[in-house]
Design an enzyme around this catalytic site. Sequence first.
Site, PDB file in Angstrom:
ATOM      1  N   ASP A   3     -14.090 -11.080 -12.183  1.00 32.11           N
ATOM      2  CA  ASP A   3     -15.056 -10.030 -12.508  1.00 32.11           C
ATOM      3  C   ASP A   3     -15.459 -10.048 -13.973  1.00 32.11           C
ATOM      4  O   ASP A   3     -16.624 -10.010 -14.313  1.00 32.11           O
ATOM      5  CB  ASP A   3     -14.526  -8.638 -12.107  1.00 32.11           C
ATOM      6  CG  ASP A   3     -13.127  -8.343 -12.657  1.00 32.11           C
ATOM      7  OD1 ASP A   3     -12.513  -9.219 -13.312  1.00 32.11           O
ATOM      8  OD2 ASP A   3     -12.627  -7.223 -12.426  1.00 32.11           O
ATOM      9  N   PHE A  35     -15.945  -0.782 -22.608  1.00 31.66           N
ATOM     10  CA  PHE A  35     -15.213  -0.759 -21.351  1.00 31.66           C
ATOM     11  C   PHE A  35     -16.171  -0.431 -20.212  1.00 31.66           C
ATOM     12  O   PHE A  35     -16.792   0.629 -20.190  1.00 31.66           O
ATOM     13  CB  PHE A  35     -14.052   0.230 -21.405  1.00 31.66           C
ATOM     14  CG  PHE A  35     -13.056  -0.033 -20.322  1.00 31.66           C
ATOM     15  CD1 PHE A  35     -12.091  -1.018 -20.487  1.00 31.66           C
ATOM     16  CD2 PHE A  35     -13.119   0.646 -19.112  1.00 31.66           C
ATOM     17  CE1 PHE A  35     -11.186  -1.309 -19.462  1.00 31.66           C
ATOM     18  CE2 PHE A  35     -12.222   0.361 -18.095  1.00 31.66           C
ATOM     19  CZ  PHE A  35     -11.258  -0.610 -18.272  1.00 31.66           C
ATOM     20  N   VAL A  36     -16.293  -1.362 -19.276  1.00 35.79           N
ATOM     21  CA  VAL A  36     -17.271  -1.191 -18.197  1.00 35.79           C
ATOM     22  C   VAL A  36     -16.581  -0.984 -16.844  1.00 35.79           C
ATOM     23  O   VAL A  36     -15.431  -1.385 -16.641  1.00 35.79           O
ATOM     24  CB  VAL A  36     -18.224  -2.402 -18.100  1.00 35.79           C
ATOM     25  CG1 VAL A  36     -19.041  -2.552 -19.374  1.00 35.79           C
ATOM     26  CG2 VAL A  36     -17.471  -3.689 -17.800  1.00 35.79           C
ATOM     27  N   LYS A  81     -16.831 -10.907 -22.264  1.00 37.09           N
ATOM     28  CA  LYS A  81     -16.863 -10.250 -23.584  1.00 37.09           C
ATOM     29  C   LYS A  81     -16.395 -11.271 -24.609  1.00 37.09           C
ATOM     30  O   LYS A  81     -15.227 -11.244 -25.004  1.00 37.09           O
ATOM     31  CB  LYS A  81     -15.896  -9.070 -23.615  1.00 37.09           C
ATOM     32  CG  LYS A  81     -16.234  -7.897 -22.734  1.00 37.09           C
ATOM     33  CD  LYS A  81     -15.197  -6.798 -22.988  1.00 37.09           C
ATOM     34  CE  LYS A  81     -15.210  -5.750 -21.925  1.00 37.09           C
ATOM     35  NZ  LYS A  81     -14.078  -4.803 -22.054  1.00 37.09           N
ATOM     36  N   ASP A 108     -12.040 -10.932 -20.783  1.00 36.44           N
ATOM     37  CA  ASP A 108     -11.926 -10.118 -21.987  1.00 36.44           C
ATOM     38  C   ASP A 108     -11.187 -10.958 -23.044  1.00 36.44           C
ATOM     39  O   ASP A 108     -11.782 -11.816 -23.673  1.00 36.44           O
ATOM     40  CB  ASP A 108     -11.187  -8.834 -21.580  1.00 36.44           C
ATOM     41  CG  ASP A 108     -11.126  -7.789 -22.673  1.00 36.44           C
ATOM     42  OD1 ASP A 108     -12.104  -7.607 -23.377  1.00 36.44           O
ATOM     43  OD2 ASP A 108     -10.069  -7.154 -22.806  1.00 36.44           O
ATOM     44  N   LYS A 159      -8.294  -7.007  -7.788  1.00 40.76           N
ATOM     45  CA  LYS A 159      -9.247  -6.549  -6.807  1.00 40.76           C
ATOM     46  C   LYS A 159     -10.669  -6.614  -7.357  1.00 40.76           C
ATOM     47  O   LYS A 159     -11.641  -6.544  -6.615  1.00 40.76           O
ATOM     48  CB  LYS A 159      -8.952  -5.076  -6.440  1.00 40.76           C
ATOM     49  CG  LYS A 159      -7.572  -4.833  -5.905  1.00 40.76           C
ATOM     50  CD  LYS A 159      -7.296  -3.321  -5.867  1.00 40.76           C
ATOM     51  CE  LYS A 159      -5.802  -3.088  -5.668  1.00 40.76           C
ATOM     52  NZ  LYS A 159      -5.451  -1.675  -5.876  1.00 40.76           N
ATOM     53  N   GLY A 160     -10.775  -6.740  -8.678  1.00 43.79           N
ATOM     54  CA  GLY A 160     -12.061  -6.568  -9.353  1.00 43.79           C
ATOM     55  C   GLY A 160     -13.168  -7.480  -8.873  1.00 43.79           C
ATOM     56  O   GLY A 160     -14.331  -7.083  -8.810  1.00 43.79           O
TER      57      GLY A 160
HETATM   58  P1  IMP Z   1      -8.147 -10.486 -20.102  1.00 43.70           P
HETATM   59  O1  IMP Z   1      -6.831 -11.047 -19.700  1.00 43.70           O
HETATM   60  O2  IMP Z   1      -8.042  -9.701 -21.377  1.00 43.70           O
HETATM   61  O3  IMP Z   1      -9.259 -11.503 -20.164  1.00 43.70           O
HETATM   62  O4  IMP Z   1      -8.528  -9.376 -19.071  1.00 43.70           O
HETATM   63  C1  IMP Z   1      -8.957  -9.672 -17.856  1.00 43.70           C
HETATM   64  C2  IMP Z   1      -8.912  -8.487 -16.921  1.00 43.70           C
HETATM   65  O5  IMP Z   1      -8.879  -7.233 -17.609  1.00 43.70           O
HETATM   66  C3  IMP Z   1     -10.167  -8.477 -16.122  1.00 43.70           C
HETATM   67  O6  IMP Z   1     -10.070  -9.306 -14.998  1.00 43.70           O
HETATM   68  C4  IMP Z   1     -10.267  -7.017 -15.755  1.00 43.70           C
HETATM   69  O7  IMP Z   1      -9.489  -6.777 -14.615  1.00 43.70           O
HETATM   70  C5  IMP Z   1      -9.683  -6.301 -16.942  1.00 43.70           C
HETATM   71  N1  IMP Z   1     -10.757  -5.853 -17.837  1.00 43.70           N
HETATM   72  C6  IMP Z   1     -11.160  -6.393 -18.991  1.00 43.70           C
HETATM   73  N2  IMP Z   1     -12.192  -5.731 -19.524  1.00 43.70           N
HETATM   74  C7  IMP Z   1     -12.464  -4.736 -18.665  1.00 43.70           C
HETATM   75  C8  IMP Z   1     -13.460  -3.688 -18.648  1.00 43.70           C
HETATM   76  O8  IMP Z   1     -14.342  -3.526 -19.523  1.00 43.70           O
HETATM   77  N3  IMP Z   1     -13.423  -2.858 -17.569  1.00 43.70           N
HETATM   78  C9  IMP Z   1     -12.491  -2.989 -16.580  1.00 43.70           C
HETATM   79  N4  IMP Z   1     -11.581  -3.943 -16.547  1.00 43.70           N
HETATM   80  C10 IMP Z   1     -11.559  -4.808 -17.587  1.00 43.70           C
HETATM   81 MG    MG Z   2     -10.008  -9.008 -12.955  1.00 45.55          MG
END
Ligand code: IMP
Ligand code: MG
Length: 178
Positions: free
Chosen positions: A99, A151-152, A130, A102, A42-43
């Site tokens: 959104d 964490f945002v 990030k 990470d 949903k982000g």
């Molecule tokens: P990844 O698979 O680690 O790249 O994570 C991706 C997903 O984790 C993003 O689409 C977000 O939904 C969630 N996420 C990563 N960092 C944050 C944060 O700082 N705040 C909130 N959601 C996050």
């Molecule tokens: Mg996301």
Amino acid sequence: MEKDVKEILFSEEVLREKVKQLGENITKDYCDKKLVLVGVLKGASVFLSDLIRHIKIPVKIDFIAVSSYGLTTESSGVVKIIKDLDDGIEDKHVLIVEDIIDTGLTLHYLCENLLSRKPKSLKICTLLDKPERRKIEILVDYKGFDIPDEFVVGYGIDYAESYRNLPYVGVLKREIYE
Ligand code: IMP
Ligand code: MG
């Protein structure tokens, strides 16, 4: 300011200007193409709904929802599609709208999955990144901002489904999730 937020990183005005720039760049790059934006629920919903109004070419939107199993503030890399796209993307120019990136594990999985459907092109647009946290390389085509390893929340981005409605992006106080 919301009491659980430690600091505002990007105000409404700053977000608005950046989203406008991204929309203008996308408009230029896809000027002679038919584009499908794929929002990751949903982000990315808030970002996508602002972004499309700055894209001045015909565009279609679709949404996909994925869940990543594991801890609440960390991605596990095991990704499951909860809601798939409504339409096929074969032979279409597809731009994923996310959104925040990470570790990159979610998008890596998503790209592999969407590429198997044979789009004409597949690119990535993310509001936030990030880079320090990356576990797998992701080529980002359109990016709003790099952010530090914090964490945002806000502007669609949640912690445990809350704070999506904040009009800015802010750092969540550690005591909220620790
Ligand atoms: P990844 O698979 O680690 O790249 O994570 C991706 C997903 O984790 C993003 O689409 C977000 O939904 C969630 N996420 C990563 N960092 C944050 C944060 O700082 N705040 C909130 N959601 C996050
Ligand atoms: Mg996301």
